[in-house]
Motif scaffolding. Structure first.
Motif, short mmCIF file in Angstrom:
data_model
loop_
_atom_site.label_atom_id
_atom_site.label_comp_id
_atom_site.label_asym_id
_atom_site.label_seq_id
_atom_site.Cartn_x
_atom_site.Cartn_y
_atom_site.Cartn_z
N LEU A 192 12.07 45.98 9.02
CA LEU A 192 11.29 44.95 8.36
C LEU A 192 10.47 45.53 7.23
O LEU A 192 10.45 44.99 6.12
CB LEU A 192 10.35 44.26 9.37
N ARG A 193 9.81 46.64 7.49
CA ARG A 193 8.96 47.27 6.47
C ARG A 193 9.78 47.62 5.22
O ARG A 193 9.35 47.38 4.09
CB ARG A 193 8.28 48.51 7.04
N ALA A 237 8.53 43.33 -2.34
CA ALA A 237 7.31 43.54 -3.12
C ALA A 237 7.60 44.22 -4.45
O ALA A 237 6.86 44.04 -5.42
CB ALA A 237 6.31 44.35 -2.31
N ALA A 238 8.66 45.01 -4.52
CA ALA A 238 9.01 45.72 -5.74
C ALA A 238 9.61 44.80 -6.80
O ALA A 238 9.66 45.14 -7.97
CB ALA A 238 9.97 46.86 -5.43
N HIS A 239 10.06 43.62 -6.39
CA HIS A 239 10.65 42.65 -7.31
C HIS A 239 9.55 42.06 -8.18
O HIS A 239 8.61 41.47 -7.68
CB HIS A 239 11.35 41.54 -6.52
N GLN A 240 9.64 42.27 -9.47
CA GLN A 240 8.60 41.79 -10.38
C GLN A 240 9.19 40.83 -11.40
O GLN A 240 10.28 41.06 -11.90
CB GLN A 240 7.94 42.97 -11.09
N PRO A 241 8.52 39.77 -11.74
CA PRO A 241 7.28 39.34 -11.09
C PRO A 241 7.60 38.62 -9.78
O PRO A 241 8.61 37.94 -9.67
CB PRO A 241 6.69 38.35 -12.10
N LEU A 296 3.62 42.48 7.75
CA LEU A 296 3.48 41.31 6.89
C LEU A 296 2.08 41.25 6.28
O LEU A 296 1.92 40.92 5.10
CB LEU A 296 3.77 40.03 7.67
N ALA A 297 1.06 41.59 7.07
CA ALA A 297 -0.31 41.59 6.55
C ALA A 297 -0.47 42.64 5.45
O ALA A 297 -1.10 42.38 4.42
CB ALA A 297 -1.30 41.85 7.69
#
Length: 114
Positions: free
Chosen positions: A30-31, A38-42, A64-65
């Motif tokens: 999952l991590r 998260a690396a996908h911008q924007p 997730l937090a």
């Protein structure tokens, strides 16, 4: 049931589909997936499709937090289809207030689902 996860993108939206039992052994998978998202911008919106997720471990909630804390302030985390036990895990982990839950009865404002 084993854990399955997938990730897809549409524009500035990342969609994560989780299924099965997310136990502590599955947290690294999952991590890794969340780090890719998260690396996908924007990244303006992260949709968590959880219809097939039976349960989530404390480590999964923490992952997730952690992701939510590292997203841009305007980014939204949307939960679609979380079971009662998964929602309860989010509440216990203090994550509940940072999430937007889709109401299955009203998929679009002003329109009821058929």
């Amino acid at each position: 049931m084993h854990f399955e996860a997938s990730l897809g993108y549409t524009g500035a939206t990342a969609t994560v589909h989780l299924a099965g039992v997310l136990d502590e052994e599955s947290v690294p998978q999952l991590r890794s997936l969340l780090e890719q998202a998260a690396a996908h911008q924007p990244l303006r919106r992260l949709i968590l499709r959880l219809h097939d997720l039976e349960s989530i471990s404390t480590g999964g909630v923490r992952s997730l937090a952690f992701l939510q804390q590292h997203l841009e302030p305007q980014a939204e985390v949307v939960v679609d289809g979380a079971t009662g036990s998964v929602r309860q895990a989010f509440r216990r982990g203090g994550l509940d207030s940072a999430l937007t839950y889709l109401d299955e009865r009203a998929l679009f404002p002003g329109h009821l689902a058929a």
